[in-house]
Design a protein around this motif. Structure first.
Motif, PDB file in Angstrom:
ATOM      1  N   ALA A 156       0.851  -1.199   0.000  1.00 59.93           N
ATOM      2  CA  ALA A 156       0.000   0.000   0.000  1.00 59.93           C
ATOM      3  C   ALA A 156       0.877   1.236   0.000  1.00 59.93           C
ATOM      4  CB  ALA A 156      -0.916   0.003   1.228  1.00 59.93           C
ATOM      5  N   GLU A 157       0.288   2.343  -0.358  1.00 65.58           N
ATOM      6  CA  GLU A 157       0.999   3.626  -0.302  1.00 65.58           C
ATOM      7  C   GLU A 157       1.221   4.008   1.159  1.00 65.58           C
ATOM      8  OE1 GLU A 157       2.305   5.951  -2.607  1.00 65.58           O
ATOM      9  OE2 GLU A 157       2.167   4.115  -3.779  1.00 65.58           O
ATOM     10  N   PRO A 158       2.376   4.606   1.488  1.00 69.54           N
ATOM     11  CA  PRO A 158       2.610   5.039   2.868  1.00 69.54           C
ATOM     12  C   PRO A 158       1.492   5.951   3.367  1.00 69.54           C
ATOM     13  CG  PRO A 158       4.638   5.201   1.603  1.00 69.54           C
ATOM     14  CD  PRO A 158       3.536   4.877   0.624  1.00 69.54           C
ATOM     15  N   GLY A 159       1.050   5.700   4.593  1.00 72.26           N
ATOM     16  CA  GLY A 159       0.033   6.539   5.214  1.00 72.26           C
ATOM     17  C   GLY A 159      -1.392   6.086   4.999  1.00 72.26           C
ATOM     18  N   THR A 160      -1.600   4.997   4.232  1.00 72.61           N
ATOM     19  CA  THR A 160      -2.966   4.595   3.913  1.00 72.61           C
ATOM     20  C   THR A 160      -3.455   3.383   4.709  1.00 72.61           C
ATOM     21  OG1 THR A 160      -2.228   3.180   2.076  1.00 72.61           O
ATOM     22  CG2 THR A 160      -2.768   5.478   1.559  1.00 72.61           C
ATOM     23  N   THR A 161      -2.557   2.540   5.202  1.00 69.99           N
ATOM     24  CA  THR A 161      -2.962   1.291   5.846  1.00 69.99           C
ATOM     25  C   THR A 161      -2.088   1.015   7.061  1.00 69.99           C
ATOM     26  OG1 THR A 161      -3.527   0.402   3.672  1.00 69.99           O
ATOM     27  CG2 THR A 161      -3.377  -1.177   5.473  1.00 69.99           C
ATOM     28  N   PHE A 162      -2.719   0.611   8.170  1.00 67.93           N
ATOM     29  CA  PHE A 162      -1.964   0.200   9.350  1.00 67.93           C
ATOM     30  C   PHE A 162      -1.609  -1.279   9.230  1.00 67.93           C
ATOM     31  CE2 PHE A 162      -1.795  -1.965  13.421  1.00 67.93           C
ATOM     32  CZ  PHE A 162      -0.859  -1.222  14.101  1.00 67.93           C
ATOM     33  N   HIS A 163      -0.365  -1.592   9.522  1.00 67.18           N
ATOM     34  CA  HIS A 163       0.075  -2.987   9.577  1.00 67.18           C
ATOM     35  C   HIS A 163       1.198  -3.086  10.611  1.00 67.18           C
ATOM     36  CE1 HIS A 163       1.349  -6.994   8.496  1.00 67.18           C
ATOM     37  NE2 HIS A 163       2.558  -6.544   8.261  1.00 67.18           N
ATOM     38  N   TYR A 164       0.986  -3.911  11.640  1.00 64.93           N
ATOM     39  CA  TYR A 164       2.002  -4.098  12.679  1.00 64.93           C
ATOM     40  C   TYR A 164       3.232  -4.720  12.044  1.00 64.93           C
ATOM     41  CZ  TYR A 164       3.905  -5.008  17.323  1.00 64.93           C
ATOM     42  OH  TYR A 164       4.694  -5.002  18.450  1.00 64.93           O
ATOM     43  N   ASP A 165       4.374  -4.049  12.139  1.00 62.98           N
ATOM     44  CA  ASP A 165       5.534  -4.428  11.336  1.00 62.98           C
ATOM     45  C   ASP A 165       6.823  -4.227  12.134  1.00 62.98           C
ATOM     46  OD1 ASP A 165       7.445  -4.819   9.380  1.00 62.98           O
ATOM     47  OD2 ASP A 165       6.695  -3.268   8.036  1.00 62.98           O
ATOM     48  N   ASN A 166       7.368  -5.334  12.633  1.00 62.65           N
ATOM     49  CA  ASN A 166       8.624  -5.259  13.381  1.00 62.65           C
ATOM     50  C   ASN A 166       9.767  -4.695  12.546  1.00 62.65           C
ATOM     51  OD1 ASN A 166       7.802  -6.256  15.930  1.00 62.65           O
ATOM     52  ND2 ASN A 166       7.870  -8.347  15.171  1.00 62.65           N
ATOM     53  N   HIS A 167       9.797  -5.054  11.266  1.00 60.67           N
ATOM     54  CA  HIS A 167      10.897  -4.602  10.408  1.00 60.67           C
ATOM     55  C   HIS A 167      10.857  -3.085  10.205  1.00 60.67           C
ATOM     56  CE1 HIS A 167      11.707  -8.772   9.855  1.00 60.67           C
ATOM     57  NE2 HIS A 167      10.590  -8.990   9.203  1.00 60.67           N
ATOM     58  N   ALA A 168       9.660  -2.506  10.211  1.00 59.27           N
ATOM     59  CA  ALA A 168       9.545  -1.046  10.105  1.00 59.27           C
ATOM     60  C   ALA A 168      10.170  -0.375  11.324  1.00 59.27           C
ATOM     61  CB  ALA A 168       8.089  -0.637   9.946  1.00 59.27           C
ATOM     62  N   SER A 169      10.014  -0.997  12.495  1.00 55.20           N
ATOM     63  CA  SER A 169      10.628  -0.435  13.705  1.00 55.20           C
ATOM     64  C   SER A 169      12.144  -0.535  13.639  1.00 55.20           C
ATOM     65  CB  SER A 169      10.106  -1.165  14.949  1.00 55.20           C
ATOM     66  OG  SER A 169       8.721  -0.943  15.096  1.00 55.20           O
ATOM     67  N   ASN A 170      12.656  -1.625  13.084  1.00 52.63           N
ATOM     68  CA  ASN A 170      14.107  -1.733  12.908  1.00 52.63           C
ATOM     69  C   ASN A 170      14.614  -0.672  11.932  1.00 52.63           C
ATOM     70  OD1 ASN A 170      14.202  -3.875  14.675  1.00 52.63           O
ATOM     71  ND2 ASN A 170      14.366  -5.446  13.096  1.00 52.63           N
ATOM     72  N   LEU A 171      13.835  -0.417  10.869  1.00 49.57           N
ATOM     73  CA  LEU A 171      14.204   0.635   9.918  1.00 49.57           C
ATOM     74  C   LEU A 171      14.168   2.002  10.590  1.00 49.57           C
ATOM     75  CD1 LEU A 171      14.887   1.655   7.085  1.00 49.57           C
ATOM     76  CD2 LEU A 171      12.439   1.509   6.515  1.00 49.57           C
ATOM     77  N   LEU A 172      13.194   2.235  11.449  1.00 50.12           N
ATOM     78  CA  LEU A 172      13.114   3.501  12.180  1.00 50.12           C
ATOM     79  C   LEU A 172      14.363   3.715  13.019  1.00 50.12           C
ATOM     80  CD1 LEU A 172      11.622   6.030  13.198  1.00 50.12           C
ATOM     81  CD2 LEU A 172      10.471   4.567  14.873  1.00 50.12           C
ATOM     82  N   SER A 173      14.836   2.670  13.684  1.00 45.88           N
ATOM     83  CA  SER A 173      16.049   2.791  14.491  1.00 45.88           C
ATOM     84  C   SER A 173      17.253   3.136  13.614  1.00 45.88           C
ATOM     85  CB  SER A 173      16.303   1.482  15.254  1.00 45.88           C
ATOM     86  OG  SER A 173      17.492   1.588  16.015  1.00 45.88           O
ATOM     87  N   CYS A 174      17.364   2.483  12.457  1.00 51.53           N
ATOM     88  CA  CYS A 174      18.463   2.787  11.526  1.00 51.53           C
ATOM     89  C   CYS A 174      18.404   4.240  11.066  1.00 51.53           C
ATOM     90  CB  CYS A 174      18.396   1.868  10.309  1.00 51.53           C
ATOM     91  SG  CYS A 174      18.658   0.111  10.614  1.00 51.53           S
ATOM     92  N   ALA A 175      17.202   4.695  10.701  1.00 50.96           N
ATOM     93  CA  ALA A 175      17.037   6.063  10.192  1.00 50.96           C
ATOM     94  C   ALA A 175      17.324   7.095  11.272  1.00 50.96           C
ATOM     95  CB  ALA A 175      15.629   6.246   9.637  1.00 50.96           C
TER      96      ALA A 175
END
Length: 197
Positions: free
Chosen positions: A113-132
């Motif tokens: 989905a396009e960013p901002g349109t759908t919620f999905h619990y995502d551990n990998h997104a949290s790991n990416l947030l830490s990297c960023a």
């Protein structure tokens, strides 16, 4: 399976309990509470002006740490999307450990989905947030948390697991004492204001 409990009121410990063979000073794996602490650390970085906005481009921040692909550069993903788990990545199972904190791999995952349109619990997104976040502030997230969050709150002992690429995990991997979890809880109840700040 309760291992430890602390009850506080007005900054005082009223009751604490540790399972037989353990101690209230034992560092405990807080699992997904790591995500909440990472989010607080993002807020601290914003408050101190180290991070400009949660609307910063994730690909732009990742690019500071090294070359990224044209596909990754074209993404419209922001820190806000990662914080709210609305990044739009397709559900992903386990990944090889070498990729678990690889910002380019995490950024280039398949989209559903396009960013901002759908919620999905995502551990990998949290790991990416830490990297960023680490790239944005120019230091490991654990070092930022130590100096700007934990030490001002009087939290002296903690461990934060890192991946093979040197980034602190954002999804889990933080270990804290139960009393220090209570300090963080009180900080949230006080809307970010504390006698420790």
């Amino acid at each position: 399976d309760v291992e430890s409990v602390v009850v506080t009121r007005d900054q005082r410990v009223l009751f604490d309990y540790a399972k037989a063979g353990a101690s209230v000073d034992t560092l405990r794996d807080v699992e997904s509470v790591t995500k909440s602490v990472l989010s607080i650390t993002v807020g601290v970085a914003l408050g101190r002006g180290v991070l400009r906005s949660i609307n910063e481009s994730v690909s732009g921040l990742v690019a500071r740490a090294g070359t990224i692909s044209e596909r990754a550069a074209a993404t419209k993903l922001t820190l806000a999307h990662l914080l709210s788990m609305t990044a739009g990545f397709a559900p992903t199972g386990r990944v090889p450990r070498r990729q678990s904190d690889d910002p380019l791999f995490l950024l280039e995952r398949e989209r559903a989905a396009e960013p901002g349109t759908t919620f999905h619990y995502d551990n990998h997104a949290s790991n990416l947030l830490s990297c960023a976040l680490g790239s944005a502030v120019g230091m490991p997230v654990s070092a930022l948390a130590r100096s700007s969050l934990f030490e001002p709150l009087g939290i002296r002992a903690f461990e934060w697991d890192t991946g093979p690429n040197g980034h602190a995990y954002g999804a889990s991997g933080l270990k804290l004492r139960t009393r220090d979890m209570a300090r963080l809880g009180q900080l949230m109840l006080d809307r970010g204001h504390s006698k420790y700040w």
